[in-house]
Design a protein around this motif. Structure first.
Motif, PDB file in Angstrom:
ATOM      1  N   MET A 230     -24.920 -27.682 -15.047  1.00  0.00           N
ATOM      2  CA  MET A 230     -23.486 -27.485 -14.840  1.00  0.00           C
ATOM      3  C   MET A 230     -22.848 -27.653 -16.205  1.00  0.00           C
ATOM      4  SD  MET A 230     -20.827 -26.973 -12.894  1.00  0.00           S
ATOM      5  CE  MET A 230     -21.528 -27.112 -11.274  1.00  0.00           C
TER       6      MET A 230
ATOM      7  N   LEU B  70     -28.217 -32.319  -7.032  1.00  0.00           N
ATOM      8  CA  LEU B  70     -27.959 -32.242  -8.464  1.00  0.00           C
ATOM      9  C   LEU B  70     -28.361 -33.546  -9.111  1.00  0.00           C
ATOM     10  CD1 LEU B  70     -25.200 -34.097  -8.993  1.00  0.00           C
ATOM     11  CD2 LEU B  70     -24.088 -32.076  -8.112  1.00  0.00           C
TER      12      LEU B  70
ATOM     13  N   ILE C 125     -26.981 -29.379  -0.962  1.00  0.00           N
ATOM     14  CA  ILE C 125     -26.982 -29.106  -2.396  1.00  0.00           C
ATOM     15  C   ILE C 125     -27.388 -30.403  -3.089  1.00  0.00           C
ATOM     16  CG2 ILE C 125     -25.589 -28.440  -4.396  1.00  0.00           C
ATOM     17  CD1 ILE C 125     -23.680 -27.058  -2.343  1.00  0.00           C
TER      18      ILE C 125
ATOM     19  N   SER D 105     -27.172 -17.870 -11.019  1.00  0.00           N
ATOM     20  CA  SER D 105     -26.222 -18.498 -11.927  1.00  0.00           C
ATOM     21  C   SER D 105     -24.826 -18.041 -11.556  1.00  0.00           C
ATOM     22  CB  SER D 105     -26.507 -18.111 -13.384  1.00  0.00           C
ATOM     23  OG  SER D 105     -27.793 -18.537 -13.773  1.00  0.00           O
TER      24      SER D 105
ATOM     25  N   MET E  59     -18.246 -25.817  -8.667  1.00  0.00           N
ATOM     26  CA  MET E  59     -18.855 -26.572  -7.569  1.00  0.00           C
ATOM     27  C   MET E  59     -18.530 -25.944  -6.214  1.00  0.00           C
ATOM     28  SD  MET E  59     -20.699 -28.961  -8.900  1.00  0.00           S
ATOM     29  CE  MET E  59     -20.999 -30.005  -7.477  1.00  0.00           C
TER      30      MET E  59
ATOM     31  N   TYR F  26     -18.019 -34.972  -8.839  1.00  0.00           N
ATOM     32  CA  TYR F  26     -18.989 -34.812  -7.758  1.00  0.00           C
ATOM     33  C   TYR F  26     -18.640 -35.706  -6.571  1.00  0.00           C
ATOM     34  CZ  TYR F  26     -21.687 -32.700 -11.603  1.00  0.00           C
ATOM     35  OH  TYR F  26     -22.105 -31.942 -12.675  1.00  0.00           O
TER      36      TYR F  26
ATOM     37  N   VAL G  62     -20.580 -22.807  -5.860  1.00  0.00           N
ATOM     38  CA  VAL G  62     -21.977 -23.131  -5.531  1.00  0.00           C
ATOM     39  C   VAL G  62     -22.079 -23.421  -4.041  1.00  0.00           C
ATOM     40  CG1 VAL G  62     -23.842 -24.816  -5.812  1.00  0.00           C
ATOM     41  CG2 VAL G  62     -22.637 -23.960  -7.822  1.00  0.00           C
TER      42      VAL G  62
ATOM     43  N   ALA H   2     -22.994 -22.530 -13.869  1.00  0.00           N
ATOM     44  CA  ALA H   2     -23.838 -23.334 -12.984  1.00  0.00           C
ATOM     45  C   ALA H   2     -25.135 -22.559 -12.783  1.00  0.00           C
ATOM     46  CB  ALA H   2     -23.157 -23.581 -11.641  1.00  0.00           C
ATOM     47  N   ASN H   3     -26.255 -23.135 -13.241  1.00  0.00           N
ATOM     48  CA  ASN H   3     -27.572 -22.563 -12.987  1.00  0.00           C
ATOM     49  C   ASN H   3     -28.158 -23.282 -11.783  1.00  0.00           C
ATOM     50  OD1 ASN H   3     -27.799 -20.669 -15.100  1.00  0.00           O
ATOM     51  ND2 ASN H   3     -28.316 -22.280 -16.538  1.00  0.00           N
ATOM     52  N   CYS H   4     -28.552 -22.524 -10.785  1.00  0.00           N
ATOM     53  CA  CYS H   4     -29.024 -23.100  -9.526  1.00  0.00           C
ATOM     54  C   CYS H   4     -30.388 -22.529  -9.145  1.00  0.00           C
ATOM     55  CB  CYS H   4     -28.025 -22.799  -8.412  1.00  0.00           C
ATOM     56  SG  CYS H   4     -26.357 -23.400  -8.747  1.00  0.00           S
TER      57      CYS H   4
ATOM     58  N   ILE I 103     -28.441 -27.719  -8.126  1.00  0.00           N
ATOM     59  CA  ILE I 103     -27.679 -27.355  -9.323  1.00  0.00           C
ATOM     60  C   ILE I 103     -28.443 -27.947 -10.498  1.00  0.00           C
ATOM     61  CG2 ILE I 103     -25.495 -27.516 -10.552  1.00  0.00           C
ATOM     62  CD1 ILE I 103     -24.163 -28.050  -7.790  1.00  0.00           C
TER      63      ILE I 103
END
Length: 165
Positions: free
Chosen positions: A95, A128, A126, A62, A111, A141, A114, A75-77, A92
């Motif tokens: 967000m 999302l 990446i 995160s 972003m 994005y 990340v 951001a949890n990834c 991701i």
């Protein structure tokens, strides 16, 4: 890790740190209550299991965005694996930017952070998900190079489906 403005910083969350753990839960909780996050608060059960679950999940990380000392974004990834590239990828999963902090570059800073972390982990891409009606997020994005995924334009673009268990 990443800095956009003198008072805006982004760093990895430390799941073992009680302050960071509380920030992750609070920021995700704010996002969950937002219409773009479903409009419902996180259950107490989820609030209790969230950070231990992230900490136990291989490849989860995160990022927290701060304006001064205040955590304003998350951001949890989750690190996955691209079989076609035979390299890691980063998804991701969440967000979130607090409503009062929107429009100040927090999402962009997250972003970019990340992307920096994904490169450091050797990721090839990446991924999302974004709601089709979230024009603000889609604009951000797209401005950073994200777009629909297609292997062959004649086959169409990828769709995100799920099945609740």
């Amino acid at each position: 890790m990443a800095t956009l403005a003198p008072t805006l910083t982004v760093r990895l969350a430390d799941y073992a740190d009680a302050g960071d753990a509380a920030r992750v839960v609070a920021l995700l909780g704010s996002y969950a209550r937002d219409p773009m996050g479903g409009g419902k608060p996180l259950s107490e059960d989820v609030r209790e299991r969230l950070v231990p679950g992230l900490a136990a999940h291989p490849g989860a990380f995160s990022l927290l965005a701060f304006e001064g000392d205040d955590a304003v974004g998350l951001a949890n990834c989750i690190t996955g694996f691209s079989t076609f590239a035979a390299r890691p990828l980063v998804n991701i999963h969440d967000m979130a930017v607090l409503p009062a902090a929107r429009g100040r570059g927090v999402g962009r800073a997250l972003m970019l952070a990340v992307e920096e972390e994904a490169r450091a982990r050797g990721a090839c891409k990446i991924t999302l998900e974004v709601l089709s009606g979230n024009a603000t997020a889609k604009g951000l994005y797209a401005s950073l190079g994200y777009g629909d995924y297609a292997l062959d334009p004649e086959a169409g673009t990828a769709l995100f489906w799920d099945k609740k268990l």
